[in-house]
Design a protein around this motif. Sequence first.
Motif, PDB file in Angstrom:
ATOM      1  N   UNK A  44       1.140   3.709  -3.025  1.00  0.00           N
ATOM      2  CA  UNK A  44       0.692   5.940  -2.359  1.00  0.00           C
ATOM      3  C   UNK A  44       2.148   6.642  -3.131  1.00  0.00           C
ATOM      4  N   UNK A  45       3.574   5.944  -2.990  1.00  0.00           N
ATOM      5  CA  UNK A  45       4.446   6.853  -3.482  1.00  0.00           C
ATOM      6  C   UNK A  45       4.701   6.980  -1.928  1.00  0.00           C
ATOM      7  N   UNK A  46       4.878   6.401  -0.726  1.00  0.00           N
ATOM      8  CA  UNK A  46       5.378   6.444   0.834  1.00  0.00           C
ATOM      9  C   UNK A  46       5.927   6.017   1.003  1.00  0.00           C
ATOM     10  N   UNK A  47       7.088   5.805   1.557  1.00  0.00           N
ATOM     11  CA  UNK A  47       7.978   5.054   2.626  1.00  0.00           C
ATOM     12  C   UNK A  47       7.977   3.926   3.452  1.00  0.00           C
ATOM     13  N   UNK A  48       6.098   4.393   3.894  1.00  0.00           N
ATOM     14  CA  UNK A  48       5.888   3.960   5.278  1.00  0.00           C
ATOM     15  C   UNK A  48       6.640   3.785   6.315  1.00  0.00           C
ATOM     16  N   UNK A  49       6.631   3.525   7.419  1.00  0.00           N
ATOM     17  CA  UNK A  49       6.899   3.680   8.857  1.00  0.00           C
ATOM     18  C   UNK A  49       6.032   4.947   9.132  1.00  0.00           C
ATOM     19  N   UNK A  50       6.705   6.142  10.272  1.00  0.00           N
ATOM     20  CA  UNK A  50       5.860   6.756  11.064  1.00  0.00           C
ATOM     21  C   UNK A  50       6.174   8.784  10.706  1.00  0.00           C
ATOM     22  N   UNK A  51       6.922   8.189   9.641  1.00  0.00           N
ATOM     23  CA  UNK A  51       7.162   9.579   8.976  1.00  0.00           C
ATOM     24  C   UNK A  51       6.479   9.634   8.179  1.00  0.00           C
ATOM     25  N   UNK A  52       5.896  11.349   8.287  1.00  0.00           N
ATOM     26  CA  UNK A  52       5.019  11.675   7.616  1.00  0.00           C
ATOM     27  C   UNK A  52       5.253  12.672   6.780  1.00  0.00           C
ATOM     28  N   UNK A  73       0.614  -1.272  -0.212  1.00  0.00           N
ATOM     29  CA  UNK A  73       0.292  -0.028  -0.119  1.00  0.00           C
ATOM     30  C   UNK A  73       0.402   0.911  -0.099  1.00  0.00           C
ATOM     31  N   UNK A  74       2.063   1.886   0.873  1.00  0.00           N
ATOM     32  CA  UNK A  74       2.908   2.679   0.761  1.00  0.00           C
ATOM     33  C   UNK A  74       3.501   3.162  -0.664  1.00  0.00           C
ATOM     34  N   UNK A  75       3.713   1.502  -1.157  1.00  0.00           N
ATOM     35  CA  UNK A  75       4.699   1.636  -2.765  1.00  0.00           C
ATOM     36  C   UNK A  75       3.273   2.125  -3.164  1.00  0.00           C
TER      37      UNK A  75
END
Length: 161
Positions: free
Chosen positions: A153-161, A149-151
Motif C-alpha cells: 500500500x506504499x506505506x511506511x508502517x508504524x503509527x505515523x499517518x 501489506x504496508x509495502x
Amino acid sequence: MGDVDRGPRRLVVVFESAVAEVLLRLAVEVGFASVLVEPDQTKLMGTPKPHGDLFVHDFAAADLDEHTDVVMADHDRPELGDMLKQALEAQTRWIGVIGNPKKEGPHIAALKALGVPDDQIARVHRPVGLNIGSRTAAEIAIATLAGLIADRNNRPGGFNF
C-alpha cells in the motif's frame, strides 16, 4: 489519490516451519495468493495440512515473477543460499529472511560462497516485518505480513499517518 492496480501479489513462503504455517494461513485472508515451497519432500509427511493456495517442492513450480514476495521461514536450513540465489535470479519483487536482527544473517555468507554480487545480496531483507517485538511464530508472521501489506500500500508502517 486513487487506488493503483499493482497486479496480483503472491507470497511464496520457503521452508515448512511454525512461522510458515501462520504466514500461509493469514496471507490468503489479507489478499495474497500463497505458495509453500518445501524442497525437502520428507518434511511434510503425515497428516495433510492446509498450506495456502499451492504446495510445491521447487521454485519452478511456484512460478516466481515480478509480483512475487518471497519469505524464507527458516534461516538455518542448508538450502538457504541456493534458494535465495534462485529467488534473486527470478527477479522477484521482494525477498526476506526471518531471523534475529541482532546477528548477521547466515544468508550473507551463503550467497557470497555462491558468487552472488553484493548488490544482489543487498536486495535480501533481514529482518522482515514491522518492529513489534515479535517472539512467537504467530507474532513473527503477523509482523511480516503487516510489513508486506504496508509495502503493498506504499506505506511506511508504524503509527505515523
